[in-house]
Design an enzyme around this catalytic site. Structure first.
Site, mmCIF file in Angstrom:
data_model
loop_
_atom_site.group_PDB
_atom_site.id
_atom_site.type_symbol
_atom_site.label_atom_id
_atom_site.label_comp_id
_atom_site.label_asym_id
_atom_site.label_seq_id
_atom_site.Cartn_x
_atom_site.Cartn_y
_atom_site.Cartn_z
ATOM 1 N N HIS A 1 38.332 36.107 41.789
ATOM 2 C CA HIS A 1 38.379 34.770 41.192
ATOM 3 C C HIS A 1 37.276 33.874 41.741
ATOM 4 O O HIS A 1 37.381 32.658 41.650
ATOM 5 C CB HIS A 1 39.729 34.106 41.516
ATOM 6 C CG HIS A 1 40.762 34.295 40.443
ATOM 7 N ND1 HIS A 1 40.865 35.436 39.705
ATOM 8 C CD2 HIS A 1 41.740 33.483 39.979
ATOM 9 C CE1 HIS A 1 41.872 35.319 38.845
ATOM 10 N NE2 HIS A 1 42.407 34.137 38.988
ATOM 11 N N GLU B 1 38.556 38.774 26.258
ATOM 12 C CA GLU B 1 37.224 38.228 26.581
ATOM 13 C C GLU B 1 36.117 38.966 25.851
ATOM 14 O O GLU B 1 35.141 38.359 25.403
ATOM 15 C CB GLU B 1 36.973 38.300 28.097
ATOM 16 C CG GLU B 1 37.865 37.393 28.937
ATOM 17 C CD GLU B 1 39.182 38.035 29.326
ATOM 18 O OE1 GLU B 1 39.513 39.125 28.785
ATOM 19 O OE2 GLU B 1 39.891 37.468 30.178
#
Lengths: 314, 358
Positions: free
Chosen positions: B141, B72
């Site tokens: 999440h 990322e």
């Protein structure tokens, strides 16, 4: 001609930095100086091998890279003095030098931060098919951040036209490699990736130039990125213009490296006549310094500009 | 010479979902501008980022729609580099939690790039991040984090609520010559509404009044607009008319519409979809307090995530998220009303999805 161009580059860098060393104590250049001294040959050699249109990015130790890629000193010194005539009007200073019109996209104060940016730039160049090469310069310390490993993986995976230039001076700030690396050789690890690896001492600009040329030729053939590892010795402290040898490294080490000084090495290979002509560069530097000192600071409103690009406010 | 026929622009409207609207914006922008490309972890895989990247790889090939290593951080810097060289990258994070690995790139590098060059360079980069809430997603999440990004100068942050906004704001983000983070709440993906088939922009920085009212202003972000709408429906039964304002863009934040509304209603609830402390809701509350001080009939109230981490088990998770009931109870307190009986009301949940329209 190359040897003269190379000498011109290393001489300009050395002289410019010597003047910074003299002027810095006056406290008019209020920007942390990460001096390139001792490492001039790497930037000079690589940039000489690149085309003008090729792109480079570097770390906060990038005076040599800036001067090698642009050859100009007016905006350089003005930026050091924080003046309106500086490349970034004083917003960038020594650590964030940039000159996109000369292919220097930027230099960054996060040691591995620019590596991934260079990879993206190389991706775009490949996509646009403009044949431009991107070279990213970073120190041995940058290798300890994850961004380096992520970036070299991506570049090798995508077969991008990029040169990874590791300027290895053995220290990250004041911490030696022996206290930082759990492996023996950076180049050996890099060679496990699908890239071309070169390792040379980075004190002789001609050697650096030839190595880079060879790398570019091989890259043209096998389309794999190149990893170039150059050792050199940082003459000055991590940041600032002093030496402080006894504190963390012996002076004898410096004396040894000093015998193969990047500027002295080339000086011996050019004619006296050429050397004298090139050394007249001093005039360029002095002119730039006096222009910079007499230039105004940007108005306060400048601080508030350029957060966003706005169409109507061009 | 025959006279050129005048082209009449016809706006075909039809009902599509929020996720189809995102998908359509991507496809149409990629067709219009060859410099646009879309990438990120899982972008062309079988799930297609909840369906939002459907058909991209088939239409535009792997060169313009590709999967990436789980990197990322570097893939964010990659987007910056590509944008500097004339491309228009759209980087997608399936969850905003993963984008946090790129915080160095966002906070240190991308946000300051243009500034550091004194305006010599532009960064036309779009980052899409999916936020919030499935069931049982747990604390790594399900974050929102948008106030963190909005805190940093040089980043634009938009949060579309409606399907039409999802398309129009994404188009604006892609065309913007600055870094824009587009944050999409998963539960909004299912709702449907009339969306123009042609390309259109919704300007970044323009808020939207989702419902007009005179008694109370509710400033709601992303999914909380759905909860606010439900709350307004319930409050209406007692004659209370709530005005709902969706800022849509939280950075740069334009507070004018909110200030005008609170000047009219004298009451303001900020229904945030993020932690309350030091959050966007606090920013709204501060501005309303500064600019409407004399006109406030009650202190500004903030609603948002509890200051805990999102627990996994459903009955615990309910303690974490704010909802319509919380808005109703807060409004009642501000208006001096006794708590209404809500036992007959049907609220939205994971099972009872909001389908719209707004």
């Amino acid at each position: 001609m190359t040897i003269l161009d190379l000498y011109k580059k290393v001489y300009l860098i050395r002289k410019a930095e010597e003047r910074i060393c003299q002027l810095y104590p006056e406290d008019k250049m209020k920007t942390p100086m990460h001096m390139s001294m001792g490492g001039e040959a790497i930037s000079a050699g690589v940039c000489q091998a690149l085309n003008k249109e090729d792109q480079v990015l570097g770390s906060c130790r990038s005076h040599a890279l800036y001067l090698s890629k642009t050859g100009e000193t007016d905006e350089f010194f003005a930026e050091m003095f924080g003046k309106a005539t500086g490349g970034s009007k004083g917003k960038a200073g020594s650590m964030h030098l940039n000159s996109p019109e000369n292919g220097l996209m930027s230099t960054l104060a996060i040691v591995s931060g620019g590596i991934s940016v260079a990879v993206g730039a190389a991706f775009a160049n490949k996509r646009i098919k403009n044949n431009k090469i991107t070279a990213i310069f970073f120190g041995d310390g940058a290798i300890e951040e994850g961004c380096f490993w992520e970036s070299i993986n991506i570049a090798c995976l995508m077969e991008l036209p990029i040169l990874f230039i590791c300027e290895d001076n053995g220290f990250a700030k004041n911490t030696p490699i022996s206290k930082r690396h759990g492996y023996e050789s950076i180049s050996e690890i890099a060679s496990k990736f699908r890239c071309n690896v070169f390792e040379e001492e980075g004190v002789d600009a001609e050697v650096v130039y030839n190595t880079t040329k060879k790398a570019l030729d091989i890259m043209k053939e096998n389309r794999m990125p190149c990893f170039l590892h150059f050792n050199y010795y940082r003459y000055l402290e991590h940041v600032g213009v002093n030496q402080y040898f006894d504190e963390y490294r012996p002076k004898e080490e410096f004396e040894e490296w000093r015998k193969k000084d990047p500027v002295e090495l080339l000086r011996k290979r050019v004619s006296e006549e050429d050397a004298v002509r090139i050394e007249k560069e001093d005039e360029q530097i002095e002119k730039s310094i006096s222009l910079a000192e007499s230039a105004p600071f940007a108005g306060k409103e400048e601080a508030h500009k350029d957060i966003f690009y706005e169409k109507d406010k061009l | 010479m025959p006279e050129k026929k005048k082209r009449i622009k016809i706006f075909f409207m039809r009902k599509i979902s929020y996720k189809q609207a995102i998908n359509e914006a991507l496809i149409q922008e990629m067709e219009r501008d060859p410099s646009v490309f879309v990438y990120g972890i899982g972008v062309p895989d079988v799930k297609r980022i909840f369906g939002t990247t459907e058909n991209l790889v088939e239409k535009f090939g792997e060169e313009r729609c590709f999967d990436t290593p789980i990197s990322e951080d570097a893939m964010t810097g990659f987007g910056l580099g590509a944008s500097l060289n004339g491309l228009r990258p759209v980087h997608i994070h399936e969850r905003v939690d993963f984008m946090l690995l790129a915080m160095n790139q966002l906070a240190n590098i991308i946000s300051s790039w243009r500034y550091g060059s004194a305006g010599k360079m532009k960064v036309p980069l779009t980052i899409r991040a999916v936020i919030g809430r499935g069931w049982g997603q747990g604390f790594q999440h399900s974050k929102s984090m948008y106030s963190v990004f909005a805190h940093i100068p040089g980043l634009k942050v938009v949060l579309p609520t409606t399907a039409k906004d999802a398309k129009g704001l994404l188009v604006s983000a892609i065309r913007d010559d600055n870094p824009v983070i587009v944050m999409e709440h998963r539960w909004l993906y299912y709702q449907e509404e009339e969306v123009p088939e042609n390309l259109f922009e919704i300007p970044i920085g323009l808020p939207n009044i989702l419902r007009e009212g005179k008694d109370l202003t509710i400033v709601a972000v992303s999914w909380m607009n759905v909860e606010a709408l439900k709350a307004a429906e319930v409050l209406k039964k007692r004659g209370i008319e709530a005005e709902i304002i969706d800022p849509r863009t939280i950075a740069p934040f334009n507070d004018e519409m909110i200030i005008r509304s609170v000047e009219k209603t004298g009451r303001c609830i900020v229904a945030d979809n993020d932690w309350i402390d030091c959050g966007f809701g606090s920013e709204v509350a501060a501005r309303v307090s500064e600019k409407c001080f004399g006109k406030l009939k009650f202190p500004v109230k903030r609603i948002g995530f509890s200051h805990i981490h999102c627990p996994t088990a459903r009955h615990l998770e309910n303690e974490f998220y704010p909802n319509a009931e919380k808005i109703i109870r807060t409004a009642e307190e501000m208006l001096g009303l006794s708590p209404a009986d809500l036992s007959e009301e049907e609220f939205y949940s994971y099972e009872n999805k909001f389908k719209g329209p707004f």
